[in-house]
Design a protein around this motif. Sequence first.
Motif, PDB file in Angstrom:
ATOM      1  N   UNK A  96      18.577   8.206  14.650  1.00 56.31           N
ATOM      2  CA  UNK A  96      17.594   7.596  13.304  1.00 56.31           C
ATOM      3  C   UNK A  96      16.985   8.770  12.775  1.00 56.31           C
ATOM      4  N   UNK A  97      16.995   9.376  11.655  1.00 50.71           N
ATOM      5  CA  UNK A  97      15.911  10.440  11.256  1.00 50.71           C
ATOM      6  C   UNK A  97      14.889   9.073  10.180  1.00 50.71           C
ATOM      7  N   UNK A  98      14.069   9.392  10.383  1.00 48.70           N
ATOM      8  CA  UNK A  98      12.753   9.337   9.736  1.00 48.70           C
ATOM      9  C   UNK A  98      11.834   9.924   8.881  1.00 48.70           C
ATOM     10  N   UNK A  99      11.607   9.587   7.631  1.00 47.64           N
ATOM     11  CA  UNK A  99      10.892  10.829   6.925  1.00 47.64           C
ATOM     12  C   UNK A  99       9.560   9.740   6.933  1.00 47.64           C
ATOM     13  N   UNK A 100       8.316   9.959   7.224  1.00 47.89           N
ATOM     14  CA  UNK A 100       7.072   8.899   7.622  1.00 47.89           C
ATOM     15  C   UNK A 100       6.036   9.506   6.775  1.00 47.89           C
ATOM     16  N   UNK A 101       5.701   8.959   5.197  1.00 43.75           N
ATOM     17  CA  UNK A 101       5.459   9.569   4.220  1.00 43.75           C
ATOM     18  C   UNK A 101       4.116   8.679   3.412  1.00 43.75           C
ATOM     19  N   UNK A 102       2.468   9.436   3.885  1.00 40.23           N
ATOM     20  CA  UNK A 102       1.210   8.658   3.265  1.00 40.23           C
ATOM     21  C   UNK A 102       1.374   8.246   1.902  1.00 40.23           C
ATOM     22  N   UNK A 103       0.729   7.013   1.719  1.00 40.14           N
ATOM     23  CA  UNK A 103       0.538   7.126   0.153  1.00 40.14           C
ATOM     24  C   UNK A 103      -0.121   7.899  -1.034  1.00 40.14           C
ATOM     25  N   UNK A 104       0.155   8.687  -2.237  1.00 43.83           N
ATOM     26  CA  UNK A 104      -0.027   9.379  -3.012  1.00 43.83           C
ATOM     27  C   UNK A 104      -1.418   9.079  -3.225  1.00 43.83           C
ATOM     28  N   UNK A 105      -3.191   9.607  -3.228  1.00 43.55           N
ATOM     29  CA  UNK A 105      -4.386   9.181  -4.017  1.00 43.55           C
ATOM     30  C   UNK A 105      -4.402   8.010  -4.497  1.00 43.55           C
ATOM     31  N   UNK A 106      -5.028   6.749  -3.985  1.00 37.39           N
ATOM     32  CA  UNK A 106      -5.346   5.258  -5.197  1.00 37.39           C
ATOM     33  C   UNK A 106      -6.850   5.663  -5.197  1.00 37.39           C
ATOM     34  N   UNK A 107      -7.768   4.409  -5.765  1.00 36.57           N
ATOM     35  CA  UNK A 107      -8.561   4.720  -6.453  1.00 36.57           C
ATOM     36  C   UNK A 107      -9.517   4.808  -5.542  1.00 36.57           C
ATOM     37  N   UNK A 108      -9.325   3.821  -3.938  1.00 35.66           N
ATOM     38  CA  UNK A 108     -10.188   3.985  -2.582  1.00 35.66           C
ATOM     39  C   UNK A 108     -10.363   5.489  -2.218  1.00 35.66           C
ATOM     40  N   UNK A 109      -9.582   5.905  -2.182  1.00 40.21           N
ATOM     41  CA  UNK A 109      -9.602   8.018  -1.581  1.00 40.21           C
ATOM     42  C   UNK A 109     -10.468   7.931  -2.646  1.00 40.21           C
ATOM     43  N   UNK A 110     -10.433   8.037  -3.478  1.00 42.55           N
ATOM     44  CA  UNK A 110     -10.742   9.051  -4.753  1.00 42.55           C
ATOM     45  C   UNK A 110     -12.047   8.710  -5.137  1.00 42.55           C
ATOM     46  N   UNK A 111     -12.819   7.075  -4.563  1.00 45.53           N
ATOM     47  CA  UNK A 111     -13.935   6.789  -5.416  1.00 45.53           C
ATOM     48  C   UNK A 111     -14.617   6.906  -3.961  1.00 45.53           C
ATOM     49  N   UNK A 112     -14.285   6.617  -2.993  1.00 45.75           N
ATOM     50  CA  UNK A 112     -14.452   6.532  -1.567  1.00 45.75           C
ATOM     51  C   UNK A 112     -15.174   5.186  -1.271  1.00 45.75           C
ATOM     52  N   UNK A 113     -14.366   4.196  -1.509  1.00 48.56           N
ATOM     53  CA  UNK A 113     -14.241   3.516  -1.321  1.00 48.56           C
ATOM     54  C   UNK A 113     -13.423   2.348  -0.114  1.00 48.56           C
ATOM     55  N   UNK A 114     -13.965   2.187   1.215  1.00 47.75           N
ATOM     56  CA  UNK A 114     -13.040   1.544   2.242  1.00 47.75           C
ATOM     57  C   UNK A 114     -11.840   0.449   1.612  1.00 47.75           C
ATOM     58  N   UNK A 115     -10.617   0.786   1.550  1.00 49.86           N
ATOM     59  CA  UNK A 115      -9.542  -0.034   0.985  1.00 49.86           C
ATOM     60  C   UNK A 115      -8.923  -0.763   2.910  1.00 49.86           C
ATOM     61  N   UNK A 116      -8.749  -0.430   3.605  1.00 52.62           N
ATOM     62  CA  UNK A 116      -7.816  -1.138   4.104  1.00 52.62           C
ATOM     63  C   UNK A 116      -6.972  -1.844   3.325  1.00 52.62           C
ATOM     64  N   UNK A 117      -6.538  -2.793   3.958  1.00 55.98           N
ATOM     65  CA  UNK A 117      -5.494  -4.011   3.331  1.00 55.98           C
ATOM     66  C   UNK A 117      -5.850  -4.763   1.391  1.00 55.98           C
ATOM     67  N   UNK A 118      -7.019  -3.673   1.097  1.00 54.16           N
ATOM     68  CA  UNK A 118      -7.110  -4.313  -0.241  1.00 54.16           C
ATOM     69  C   UNK A 118      -5.977  -3.544  -1.150  1.00 54.16           C
ATOM     70  N   UNK A 119      -5.953  -4.495  -2.214  1.00 61.06           N
ATOM     71  CA  UNK A 119      -4.467  -3.577  -2.674  1.00 61.06           C
ATOM     72  C   UNK A 119      -4.936  -2.926  -3.531  1.00 61.06           C
ATOM     73  N   UNK A 120      -5.215  -1.727  -3.845  1.00 60.92           N
ATOM     74  CA  UNK A 120      -5.915  -0.331  -4.417  1.00 60.92           C
ATOM     75  C   UNK A 120      -5.263   0.456  -5.404  1.00 60.92           C
ATOM     76  N   UNK A 121      -5.362   0.869  -6.376  1.00 61.78           N
ATOM     77  CA  UNK A 121      -4.069   1.549  -7.095  1.00 61.78           C
ATOM     78  C   UNK A 121      -4.456   3.201  -7.527  1.00 61.78           C
ATOM     79  N   UNK A 122      -3.235   4.125  -7.330  1.00 65.01           N
ATOM     80  CA  UNK A 122      -2.541   5.085  -7.322  1.00 65.01           C
ATOM     81  C   UNK A 122      -3.894   5.451  -8.693  1.00 65.01           C
ATOM     82  N   UNK A 123      -4.258   6.986  -8.141  1.00 67.87           N
ATOM     83  CA  UNK A 123      -4.991   7.532  -9.464  1.00 67.87           C
ATOM     84  C   UNK A 123      -3.751   8.511 -10.489  1.00 67.87           C
TER      85      UNK A 123
END
Length: 375
Positions: A2-29
């Motif tokens: 099996x060939x797999x591409x592992x991809x990190x999600x796009x920038x979310x609000x936690x990434x941009x606003x410097x907030x710890x996201x964890x399993x909080x359902x942050x939104x894409x910027x």
Amino acid sequence: MTTMYLIRHAEAEGNLYRIAQGQHDSRITDWGYRQIAALAERFRGEHIDAVYASDLTRTCVTAGAVAATHGLPIHKCSGLREICVGGWEGKTWGEIARADAENLERFTVRPDLWHEEGAESMETVRDRVMAALARIAEENDGRTVAVFSHGCALRLALGAMEGRALSEIGTSPHGDNTAVSKVEYENGAFRVLYRDDNRHLQALNESVKDLKRPNGVQPGLYFRPLSLPEQAELLTACVRECWTAAGERRPFDGETLLRETAERTVLAAYQEESPAGVLELNDEKDAAQRIGWIALYCVDAAHRRQGLGVQLLGQAVLHFRELGRERLRVAAEPENAAALRFFGRYGFAPAGRTADGRTVLEKNLVPGAWTPEKG
């Protein structure tokens, strides 16, 4: 195999606003949607048989880059979720650093020693994600799949695939938002072909090479409600300097400032113990139209041009979204090119003028799914 591409999600609000996201359902910027468009182009000519994603919004939206362009459904898998960071979730990285800088360093450098009340252990997350990936690989033998997950989760999984002990994960790289890793699975074992590749973002990054983007869990600001009259001098000095720097045509009125501040939501921003700015929000203006207004947005002169200003915006966005507002507005002098450019970078667009001639800028606070038009 099996060939797999592992991809990190796009920038979310936690990434941009410097907030710890964890399993909080942050939104894409807004920038995240541009990353998703670039990712869609990267995979447009690739053969993909199936798409899997963590069941959190930021991964599912990002997965649309491949799913929509290949006509595939997204299979949601909770085993691919980000680490739960317990009491850290929803706090700014600046707040976390102020409370326990040593534990924050362990989170990145020595994850085997990290512990937070109510959080998953790094070992638990590594095993959870590896089990989910193995299950997906077994179910898709002979196929190529795209799997969307999260920064810490993928760092742990890729490290395990490379044979790194948990104590050694701190020496491995952090993948950027939408970074792509390619692995193969055969006879119960993974092999990493490459990891954390972001070449699809090079054109985007070059277009804004002067814009500081957050990296890893570097700490930033923390916020406290402004206290009057104790902090009147701090408020007045910060706003007066910003007033002049912004080229405001209206005369500065300290008495009006203090009176309005006493009636509104006002936050003081700090970097470590140093005051870094003031954010004043008008909860009443246009509330019936579900609009929130930023009344004052001031970053102290010593803290400008460090990528910190957007963290004040994050507090405004989260505050008004919690109040059910659908749009966020701010007014700036039309000659204030720096302010117009700054807010324009973060999703604001012109929406008219105030009675005294200032430009009204507006940002949509309602999220949506990715479409090619968003790119």
